[in-house]
Scaffold this motif. Structure first.
Motif, PDB file in Angstrom:
ATOM      1  N   ASN A 277     -11.060   5.101   6.545  1.00 23.79           N
ATOM      2  CA  ASN A 277     -11.770   6.087   7.355  1.00 23.79           C
ATOM      3  C   ASN A 277     -11.861   7.353   6.506  1.00 23.79           C
ATOM      4  O   ASN A 277     -10.902   8.113   6.406  1.00 23.79           O
ATOM      5  CB  ASN A 277     -11.027   6.344   8.662  1.00 23.79           C
ATOM      6  N   ILE A 278     -13.005   7.556   5.890  1.00 21.43           N
ATOM      7  CA  ILE A 278     -13.173   8.643   4.930  1.00 21.43           C
ATOM      8  C   ILE A 278     -13.383   9.966   5.669  1.00 21.43           C
ATOM      9  O   ILE A 278     -14.264  10.079   6.507  1.00 21.43           O
ATOM     10  CB  ILE A 278     -14.333   8.334   3.969  1.00 21.43           C
ATOM     11  N   ARG A 279     -12.532  10.931   5.337  1.00 17.46           N
ATOM     12  CA  ARG A 279     -12.587  12.255   5.960  1.00 17.46           C
ATOM     13  C   ARG A 279     -13.301  13.266   5.061  1.00 17.46           C
ATOM     14  O   ARG A 279     -14.024  14.112   5.524  1.00 17.46           O
ATOM     15  CB  ARG A 279     -11.174  12.776   6.256  1.00 17.46           C
TER      16      ARG A 279
ATOM     17  N   SER B 245      -0.214   6.725   5.776  1.00 14.59           N
ATOM     18  CA  SER B 245      -1.445   6.430   6.513  1.00 14.59           C
ATOM     19  C   SER B 245      -2.687   7.039   5.874  1.00 14.59           C
ATOM     20  O   SER B 245      -3.791   6.806   6.337  1.00 14.59           O
ATOM     21  CB  SER B 245      -1.334   6.927   7.956  1.00 14.59           C
ATOM     22  N   SER B 246      -2.528   7.806   4.810  1.00 10.65           N
ATOM     23  CA  SER B 246      -3.682   8.431   4.174  1.00 10.65           C
ATOM     24  C   SER B 246      -3.840   7.935   2.733  1.00 10.65           C
ATOM     25  O   SER B 246      -2.957   7.276   2.193  1.00 10.65           O
ATOM     26  CB  SER B 246      -3.554   9.953   4.210  1.00 10.65           C
ATOM     27  N   PHE B 247      -4.986   8.267   2.150  1.00  7.31           N
ATOM     28  CA  PHE B 247      -5.253   7.867   0.773  1.00  7.31           C
ATOM     29  C   PHE B 247      -6.034   8.959   0.067  1.00  7.31           C
ATOM     30  O   PHE B 247      -6.698   9.789   0.693  1.00  7.31           O
ATOM     31  CB  PHE B 247      -6.042   6.547   0.708  1.00  7.31           C
ATOM     32  N   VAL B 248      -5.949   8.949  -1.256  1.00  6.99           N
ATOM     33  CA  VAL B 248      -6.783   9.773  -2.120  1.00  6.99           C
ATOM     34  C   VAL B 248      -7.356   8.824  -3.162  1.00  6.99           C
ATOM     35  O   VAL B 248      -6.607   8.145  -3.872  1.00  6.99           O
ATOM     36  CB  VAL B 248      -5.988  10.895  -2.818  1.00  6.99           C
ATOM     37  N   ALA B 249      -8.681   8.767  -3.238  1.00  3.07           N
ATOM     38  CA  ALA B 249      -9.340   7.930  -4.239  1.00  3.07           C
ATOM     39  C   ALA B 249      -9.992   8.847  -5.264  1.00  3.07           C
ATOM     40  O   ALA B 249     -10.680   9.805  -4.900  1.00  3.07           O
ATOM     41  CB  ALA B 249     -10.376   7.035  -3.587  1.00  3.07           C
ATOM     42  N   THR B 250      -9.752   8.562  -6.530  1.00  6.68           N
ATOM     43  CA  THR B 250     -10.337   9.344  -7.612  1.00  6.68           C
ATOM     44  C   THR B 250     -11.348   8.475  -8.330  1.00  6.68           C
ATOM     45  O   THR B 250     -11.028   7.364  -8.764  1.00  6.68           O
ATOM     46  CB  THR B 250      -9.248   9.813  -8.599  1.00  6.68           C
TER      47      THR B 250
ATOM     48  N   PHE C 144       0.781  -1.236   0.000  1.00  4.60           N
ATOM     49  CA  PHE C 144       0.000   0.000   0.000  1.00  4.60           C
ATOM     50  C   PHE C 144       0.817   1.294   0.000  1.00  4.60           C
ATOM     51  O   PHE C 144       0.502   2.206  -0.763  1.00  4.60           O
ATOM     52  CB  PHE C 144      -0.962   0.012   1.198  1.00  4.60           C
ATOM     53  N   GLU C 145       1.805   1.420   0.834  1.00  3.68           N
ATOM     54  CA  GLU C 145       2.481   2.706   1.003  1.00  3.68           C
ATOM     55  C   GLU C 145       3.177   3.163  -0.280  1.00  3.68           C
ATOM     56  O   GLU C 145       3.995   2.449  -0.845  1.00  3.68           O
ATOM     57  CB  GLU C 145       3.474   2.643   2.159  1.00  3.68           C
ATOM     58  N   GLY C 146       2.806   4.354  -0.733  1.00  4.72           N
ATOM     59  CA  GLY C 146       3.380   4.906  -1.960  1.00  4.72           C
ATOM     60  C   GLY C 146       2.862   4.244  -3.224  1.00  4.72           C
ATOM     61  O   GLY C 146       3.403   4.455  -4.300  1.00  4.72           O
TER      62      GLY C 146
ATOM     63  N   TRP D 239      -6.236   5.201   6.086  1.00  7.50           N
ATOM     64  CA  TRP D 239      -6.419   3.767   5.886  1.00  7.50           C
ATOM     65  C   TRP D 239      -5.664   3.010   6.957  1.00  7.50           C
ATOM     66  O   TRP D 239      -4.719   3.510   7.545  1.00  7.50           O
ATOM     67  CB  TRP D 239      -5.965   3.337   4.490  1.00  7.50           C
ATOM     68  N   LYS D 240      -6.120   1.791   7.188  1.00  8.47           N
ATOM     69  CA  LYS D 240      -5.455   0.941   8.159  1.00  8.47           C
ATOM     70  C   LYS D 240      -5.558  -0.504   7.676  1.00  8.47           C
ATOM     71  O   LYS D 240      -6.618  -0.945   7.248  1.00  8.47           O
ATOM     72  CB  LYS D 240      -6.115   1.091   9.531  1.00  8.47           C
TER      73      LYS D 240
END
Length: 152
Positions: free
Chosen positions: A97-99, A69-74, A30-32, A85-86
């Motif tokens: 965990n959607i912010r 630890s974060s994500f951007v979904a397009t 996941f990371e990167g 995300w976890k």
């Protein structure tokens, strides 16, 4: 130690090692990394036809990019949602965990993908393919790459 006892000890050691569940490398998965949505099974229906073509309509659509630890979904170009995300590499659990939610949904496909990802509880895959599963049997399938042929 007799040869029989050595063989028994070796078999016991092999059985113990085989029963140990290996832990996934969460950083590598996941990371990167950016995962490109390629398929899915949502609300009892396999994505097909126009839905699949929509997933590959743009090189910047239907993708999820992960940082530490974060994500951007397009979804479609410019329609995004973000959050934290976890994941647990031993049990393959996964949550988003959607912010910041999308401002609107342009299509039913976007809305269905969003709600499925929001309900994700586990992942399955490796560094090339990934599935994000929900409790109700739905999943979003992803690939680590999109080929140039996808956009012709």
């Amino acid at each position: 130690m007799t040869p029989f006892k050595k063989l028994c000890a070796l078999c016991l050691l092999c059985a113990l090692c085989a029963s140990c569940k290996k832990e996934d490398d969460i950083q590598a998965l996941f990371e990167g990394k950016t995962w490109y949505i390629t398929n899915g099974y949502i609300q009892g229906r396999q994505l097909a036809g126009d839905d699949i073509r929509s997933l590959c309509a743009s090189p910047h659509a239907y993708q999820i990019s992960f940082s530490t630890s974060s994500f951007v979904a397009t979804l479609t170009d410019g329609n995004t949602f973000t959050g934290q995300w976890k994941a647990d590499g031993k049990n393959q659990t996964f949550t988003l965990n959607i912010r910041q939610e999308p401002s609107k949904f342009n299509t039913l496909l976007e809305e269905n993908i969003y709600h499925t990802l929001k309900k994700t509880i586990r992942y399955e895959g490796d560094i090339n393919i990934m599935k994000f599963h929900t409790n109700d049997g739905s999943y979003i399938g992803c690939g680590s790459k999109r080929s140039p042929e996808s956009f012709r």
